[in-house]
Motif scaffolding. Structure first.
Motif, mmCIF file in Angstrom:
data_model
loop_
_atom_site.group_PDB
_atom_site.id
_atom_site.type_symbol
_atom_site.label_atom_id
_atom_site.label_comp_id
_atom_site.label_asym_id
_atom_site.label_seq_id
_atom_site.Cartn_x
_atom_site.Cartn_y
_atom_site.Cartn_z
ATOM 1 N N PHE D 98 -101.517 -0.875 -107.341
ATOM 2 C CA PHE D 98 -100.199 -1.464 -107.603
ATOM 3 C C PHE D 98 -100.156 -2.946 -107.255
ATOM 4 N N GLN D 99 -99.056 -3.553 -107.678
ATOM 5 C CA GLN D 99 -98.862 -4.984 -107.450
ATOM 6 C C GLN D 99 -98.802 -5.334 -105.971
ATOM 7 N N ASP D 100 -97.986 -4.584 -105.223
ATOM 8 C CA ASP D 100 -97.765 -4.957 -103.832
ATOM 9 C C ASP D 100 -98.579 -4.045 -102.924
ATOM 10 N N THR D 103 -96.704 -2.361 -99.844
ATOM 11 C CA THR D 103 -95.904 -1.159 -100.071
ATOM 12 C C THR D 103 -96.752 -0.023 -100.639
ATOM 13 N N SER D 104 -98.013 -0.301 -100.968
ATOM 14 C CA SER D 104 -98.875 0.771 -101.474
ATOM 15 C C SER D 104 -99.451 1.604 -100.346
ATOM 16 N N LEU D 105 -99.233 1.151 -99.120
ATOM 17 C CA LEU D 105 -99.783 1.874 -97.977
ATOM 18 C C LEU D 105 -98.641 2.375 -97.116
ATOM 19 N N ASN D 106 -98.762 3.612 -96.680
ATOM 20 C CA ASN D 106 -97.739 4.186 -95.800
ATOM 21 C C ASN D 106 -97.717 3.394 -94.505
ATOM 22 N N PRO D 107 -96.555 2.788 -94.182
ATOM 23 C CA PRO D 107 -96.494 1.927 -93.002
ATOM 24 C C PRO D 107 -96.794 2.667 -91.700
ATOM 25 N N ARG D 108 -96.682 3.972 -91.698
ATOM 26 C CA ARG D 108 -96.916 4.711 -90.465
ATOM 27 C C ARG D 108 -98.332 5.239 -90.346
ATOM 28 N N MET D 109 -99.187 4.943 -91.329
ATOM 29 C CA MET D 109 -100.564 5.433 -91.272
ATOM 30 C C MET D 109 -101.520 4.311 -90.924
ATOM 31 N N GLU D 113 -106.725 6.432 -91.734
ATOM 32 C CA GLU D 113 -106.066 7.614 -92.309
ATOM 33 C C GLU D 113 -105.805 7.423 -93.795
ATOM 34 N N GLU D 117 -107.399 9.788 -96.650
ATOM 35 C CA GLU D 117 -106.460 10.724 -97.263
ATOM 36 C C GLU D 117 -106.933 11.318 -98.599
ATOM 37 N N PRO D 118 -107.404 10.488 -99.539
ATOM 38 C CA PRO D 118 -107.839 11.090 -100.808
ATOM 39 C C PRO D 118 -108.967 12.106 -100.616
ATOM 40 N N ARG D 167 -109.300 2.864 -100.603
ATOM 41 C CA ARG D 167 -108.656 4.171 -100.726
ATOM 42 C C ARG D 167 -108.861 4.736 -102.125
#
Lengths: 315, 274, 328, 289
Positions: D98-100, D103-109, D113, D117-118, D167
């Motif tokens: 994605f562009q950003d 925001t493509s990454l979970n802020p809590r991970m 991780e 994940e995949p 990822r």
């Protein structure tokens, strides 16, 4: 041409933002002059301090910001003026086109009224006269059917049209100095070209500080270019000299990063503005850096006609 | 912001003290809260440090035992409300479309009916014990929680990291559990604290209106007895004041804790507040 | 377009009211033990079956449920909200009488709370981080955490009992028996309940307004206004205030439901003869038809507040096209 | 019709419509009948102004948005016909950037991780194997092990985009849709990320749909380019052909070509708009008279 008295002169400007992690040194002893009638492009990447510099001139930074140095406008130091005196300068003498076009217009007021507000404030026109002036201004920035659009609210405007409306607002009182902060950011290629055309068309004889990260846009509009890195000016000079035969390793790296110019990246990343590297700020990423670069902080030195750079190699 | 941090720990401490009092009520209270332990309406003395009520029950003992009811009403109610709100909010916000539409229309209607009068009518008919009262309050409060959580989930559901995880081949259940839930948990935590505070106040209010569980001692019923049976006319402050002060102090501690906690987890608010 | 929008909101509210009528009916008729028996138990130890039957016939409880439901629904629409057991009068008549008294204290309290909350909240948010702001904020948080019944009780004790500045309760003094109702006397009685409800409500408005102002003060168009050369007061008045007030329109409507809850406690403690005290009394004697009616009137009040907010919102926010939902 | 033999992705008359509005339901044709193919190992650039449907097209191709009609055949498999369950398993083979990056990454991970994940979702490796792979991947994208314990807000935009790439690469996808992955980045960081992408895609022989509004970037990144206008592809061909000799009026506007260039005038169609091959492999939508 250097003999002419500058319209605005920035001397030793240092701007810091106190944060939880420490003082963010957003601008460091910046010296800059803007000459009558010229367009100066302030080129830099995120966090280089270019927007901070523009906002500091109009004293629009947050109240807790620490500002040192002098900003002389027609010989008066803007930093020592009272808030009331500053209000007379904002919009009338020095105007600004802010970045974030989408949110810079008040959503609940008609566009025409927002422009008329500035007209009333500084030119003393009231009611219908101010509205007519607003329509004229919208017409001047090539908004189709300006009389109707003046009565519309900002959400009816497309991105390009909002940019135009903001430019109209800035021009409302024929300021002698215009600061444009990233006016082409986020615009499509076609719209961007139109806005750049508009800029060169409406500003003959006006001094413009054109803040941008877009090298192509800077090349189109500017007479001179100043390149900022980590809160200081690393190279400044005529647009042709700086963009075709750059001197400072950062400017060179930046230009080489362009897809059109080979896309050869600069290694590493910009330093933290809280803990700046000692010596030359660019030295950790510079392929030519020698021991001295990491210890001594270089000054701006003349490297060509009206062309200065901040690099040990030219000291 | 040291000030906020101090209030965070102080308020947390106060809540812990209340919990301890509730837990060790039998050891702390000198008398059986229902027993006749002296003469009626006696002023405070060494044996009855807050005097006695019109039924000659020891007010201090009743106050101590009342802590239990208050905490059960608050925390059980909050747990149910937050569980319902979180579950409903995540399902509604994540799936969107018709599921969301149905849930939201149902909530719109429910929200139009003022919840406290509705709670009163429900209480009259269910004649609930204290646990059922907590469940009822939690259920009604949970409906509002759904909206709050949903509005957050709506933006999370279209966030790039959620779409990206979908693109990795993750199922909906996995995404909701691993990506949506952790990101709404801070909000859920704040909601839990404020709900607990709210339900304690409301639960005691029910007691005050005579809708309390007669089998337990609660502060609301204590206030009711005191106001209805002459406490104001006779000016018996030790009868009138303690239960109200106890709930007010607890409510304040929880509110303070809630705001301090909100500041902690929400750096954006922190920047804006001060 | 505008008419269609209003019509849709009205239809929607009508549906909500219909469902709340249904809920009221369902709650009261599907629950264990019928209310007549419960009520009569309070009068007789063991109610004579003839009397129970007579009551059941009058209240229609001997007919099939579905028939009862339709007749109840039709009755509600026609203004027949049932018959109060304790007042022995039509529910609507009792409610109508009490509603007036509730409005006497709720309206001034709400208006005052909105004005003060908005002004103080706006100031607090604009001067965020200043000493005054922090003092106001902490004071309001403190005030909001005090339960309304406790607040009412304390105000009653302090201002009426100890200081003796105001009467202890009721809505008129004893002299009213001779001279009739004197408005000044009523105002004297209403002062404390109004003040309590005001305190109860102002904290919410303040907090919402302050938050809203914090958001607005950080917006780019405020910088634009400053860059125009406007002075701070004009920016606050012309640019910040109106934007910050937008979310308040719907929030204030929601606060109305809170006012209903607050008035139950406040009226009970001040013995103010409005809907709130009526609720308390109806609860005490388990007067189910009356409680049913109170739930309906409360629902109606909330609906009216919501419709008002829906109608006002497009007027203040040009972005809401009439025809879109005003709220999301 | 517009591609060679070893086609990886074959898109045929793809349509994605949205409906909006409550009382007056209006239909937005975000993607309005698009057909093209991408060969194995090829990067196809997709350009057009914002709102032309690029992003919707990119997401529809890998069914992150359900297309309204048409077919997408991926290496012989009709993606549009897969069941939800099969699609989830199939997702290993096609990925999206994605562009950003932030925001493509979970802020809590933590970074580790996120990259692992995949592998966990598809149960590809055991615990130790995942650890090893994560270390390999983080090095492959030019970061090091100390970044593994960080969270997205502790990294710069460029570093986050590298994590996103790691990822995505964990699944060794054959096809990647990259939606303006450098739009928010500075020029110098963009150069770092784009050269990294190019090297890795070459190494893995990845097929790519590269969406951008920046013609310079598209020229640097792609083999062929497609120009999108109002939900339709109006011109497609080799990068040099299309950008240096644009035929469609919109493409000419985009690249700021001189208006009256007779040599490369746009073909004209009498009836419905249709694609016309003006030079080998260079197709243009004929404008209606």
């Amino acid at each position: 041409m250097t003999t002419e008295e500058p319209l605005l002169e920035v001397r030793g400007l240092t701007v810091g933002f106190p944060t939880v992690d420490g003082l963010v040194k957003a601008a460091n002893t910046v010296d800059l002059e803007i000459r009558p009638g010229e367009t100066l492009a302030l080129l830099g990447e995120t966090g280089s301090g270019k927007t901070v510099l523009g906002m500091a001139i109009l004293r629009l930074l947050q109240p807790n910001t620490r500002i040192e140095g002098e900003i002389l406008y027609r010989g008066r130091n803007l930093l020592s003026l009272s808030e009331g005196e500053m209000q007379k300068i904002r919009g009338r003498e020095i105007a600004v086109v802010l970045q974030n076009t989408g949110t810079s217009l008040n959503p609940v007021l008609r566009v025409g009224d927002q422009i008329a507000e500035a007209v009333t404030l500084h030119r003393g026109l009231r009611g219908g006269d101010a509205e007519a002036a607003a329509v004229t201004l919208l017409d001047r920035v090539r908004i189709f059917d300006p009389a109707r659009m003046a009565r519309e609210y900002p959400h009816r405007f497309s991105g390009g049209m909002r940019e135009r409306a903001l430019i109209a607002l800035a021009l409302a009182c024929e300021p002698s100095f215009l600061i444009a902060d990233e006016p082409t950011r986020g615009l499509d290629a076609v719209t961007k070209r139109e806005i750049l055309d508009l800029f060169s068309e409406i500003n003959p004889g006006r001094s413009v500080l054109f803040i941008t990260h877009d090298i192509e846009a800077a090349a189109t509009l500017a007479v001179r270019v100043a390149v900022m890195y980590a809160g200081e000016i690393v190279e400044i000079g005529p647009v042709d000299a700086v963009l075709s035969s750059p001197v400072h390793p950062y400017t060179r790296g930046l230009l080489a990063s362009l897809p059109e110019r080979g896309m050869r990246p600069i290694p590493g990343s910009s330093p933290s503005l809280i803990t700046l590297p000692p010596g030359c700020r660019f030295s950790p990423r510079c392929t030519r850096a020698v021991g001295r670069c990491k210890k001594e902080h270089p000054e701006l030195v003349e490297v060509g006609p009206d062309h200065d750079a901040r690099c040990m190699y030219y000291d | 912001m040291p000030g906020r941090s101090v209030s965070f720990y102080i308020s947390l401490g106060v809540v812990f003290v209340y919990c301890a009092v509730a837990l060790f009520a039998p050891a702390i209270a000198p008398f059986d809260p229902f027993a006749i332990s002296g003469s009626p309406l006696a002023p405070p003395d060494a044996a009855h440090i807050l005097g006695t009520n019109d039924l000659a029950q020891d007010i201090f003992s009743r106050l101590v035992w009342g802590t239990r009811a208050t905490l059960i009403l608050g925390f059980l109610g909050a747990a149910i409300s937050v569980a319902l709100g979180t579950f409903g909010g995540i399902v509604s916000g994540y799936y969107g479309g018709r599921v969301d539409e149905a849930i939201m229309r149902f909530l719109d209607v429910m929200m139009t009916i003022p919840s406290f009068p509705l709670l009163l009518i429900l209480t009259i008919f269910f004649r609930p014990g204290i646990y059922m009262t907590a469940v009822l309050m939690g259920f009604l409060g949970g409906l509002q929680g759904v909206r709050i959580i949903r509005s957050q989930v709506l933006s999370l559901a279209v966030a790039d990291f959620v779409v990206g995880t979908k693109a990795l081949g993750a199922g909906d259940g996995y995404i909701m559990a691993r990506h949506i839930l952790p990101n709404v948990l801070p909000l859920v935590g704040v909601k839990f604290i404020f709900s607990a505070q709210h339900f304690m106040v409301v639960g005691i209010g029910l007691g005050f209106l005579g809708m309390g569980d007669p089998a337990v001692v609660d502060w609301g019923q204590m206030i009711q007895r005191a106001t209805q049976n002459g406490g104001i006319i006779l000016g018996l402050w030790w009868w009138l004041i303690p239960p109200g002060l106890a709930v007010t102090f607890l409510s304040l501690a929880l509110a303070w804790f809630g705001y301090a906690f909100e500041d902690r987890i929400n750096p954006r608010l922190q920047v804006m507040r001060v | 377009m505008r008419a269609a929008y209003i019509l849709r909101r009205l239809l929607y509210s009508a549906a909500a009211f219909g469902i709340s009528v249904t809920i009221a009916f369902a709650l009261l008729h599907f629950m264990p033990g019928d209310y007549i028996t419960q009520y009569l138990e309070q009068i007789y130890v063991i109610a004579p079956p003839e009397i129970v039957r007579a009551y059941n016939r009058v209240y229609g409880l001997d007919r099939p449920l579905i028939e009862q439901y339709f007749s109840y629904f039709l009755g509600v629409l026609q203004g027949d909200w049932g018959y109060s057991l304790s007042y022995s009068r039509p529910v609507l008549a009792v409610i109508g009488e009490k509603l007036v008294w509730t409005l006497v204290i709720i309206l001034p309290a709400t208006v005052l709370a909105i004005i003060v909350g908005i002004v103080v909240g706006a100031y607090s948010g604009w001067k965020r981080g200043s000493k005054i702001d922090l003092a106001l904020l902490n004071g309001m948080i403190f005030l909001r955490a005090i339960p309304s019944y406790w607040l009412a009780l304390m105000i009653l004790l302090i201002f009426a009992y100890y200081l003796g500045l105001f009467p202890l309760g009721g809505y008129v003094g004893l002299s009213a028996l001779d001279t009739g109702i004197d408005p000044l006397d009523v105002m004297n009685h209403a002062a404390l309940p109004i003040f309590t409800l005001f305190l109860f409500s102002v904290t919410g408005t303040y907090y919402l307004m302050r938050n809203s102002m914090l958001m607005t003060a950080g917006e780019d168009y405020i910088v634009t206004a400053r860059a125009k050369g406007l002075d701070e007061l004009t920016i606050l008045r012309k640019h910040a205030l109106r934007n910050a007030m937008l979310p308040m329109v719907t929030s204030i409507a929601l606060e109305c439901a809170g006012m209903i809850t607050g008035s139950i406690f406040v009226e009970t403690i001040f013995s103010w003869p409005g809907l709130g005290m009526l609720t308390f009394e109806a609860l005490k004697v388990r007067d189910i038809p009356l409680l049913q009616g109170i739930l309906l009137i409360d629902t109606l009040l909330v609906i009216v507040a919501n419709i008002a907010a829906d109608l006002i919102y497009p007027l203040v926010d040009p972005r809401v096209e009439v025809g879109d939902g005003a709220r999301t | 019709m517009m591609h060679g033999a070893c086609t990886m992705i074959d898109i045929c008359d793809l349509k994605t419509y949205y409906s909006a509005g409550f009382l007056h339901r209006t239909e937005v044709r975000a993607v309005d009948g698009v057909s093209f193919g991408i060969e194995k190992g090829e990067t196809l650039g997709l350009v057009g102004e914002s709102g032309c449907g690029k992003t919707t097209l990119g997401r529809s191709v890998i069914r992150l948005i359900e297309p309204t009609g048409g077919r997408v055949v991926f290496d012989g498999t009709d993606v549009t016909a897969l069941s939800r369950k099969d699609l989830r398993r199939f997702r290993r083979r096609m990925q999206m950037i994605f562009q950003d990056a932030y925001t493509s990454l979970n802020p809590r991970m933590r970074v580790s991780e996120s990259i692992a994940e995949p592998l966990r979702i598809h149960r590809i490796e055991d615990r130790a194997g995942i650890d090893r792979r994560v270390r390999d991947l983080i090095e492959a994208v030019g970061l090091n092990e100390e970044h593994l314990n960080r969270r997205p807000y502790e990294l710069s935009g460029g570093q986050n985009q590298r994590v996103v790439l790691a990822r995505v690469l964990a699944l060794e996808p054959e096809f990647i849709v990259a939606d303006e992955p450098t739009a928010g980045l500075d020029v110098s960081v963009q150069a770092q990320i784009l050269t990294l992408f190019r090297d890795i895609w070459r190494e893995y022989h990845t097929t790519c749909l590269y969406i951008s509004h920046d013609l310079g970037v598209v020229r640097a990144m792609s083999d062929r380019v497609a120009v999108m206008l109002k939900g339709r592809i109006v011109e497609i061909g080799q990068v040099a052909d299309v950008l240096d000799h644009p035929c469609h009026p919109y493409t000419r506007l985009l690249v700021a070509a001189p208006v009256d260039d007779k040599e490369f005038s746009c073909p004209v169609s009498a009836g419905a708009p249709a694609m016309v091959e003006v030079r080998p492999g260079h197709w243009v939508e004929a404008t209606a008279r």
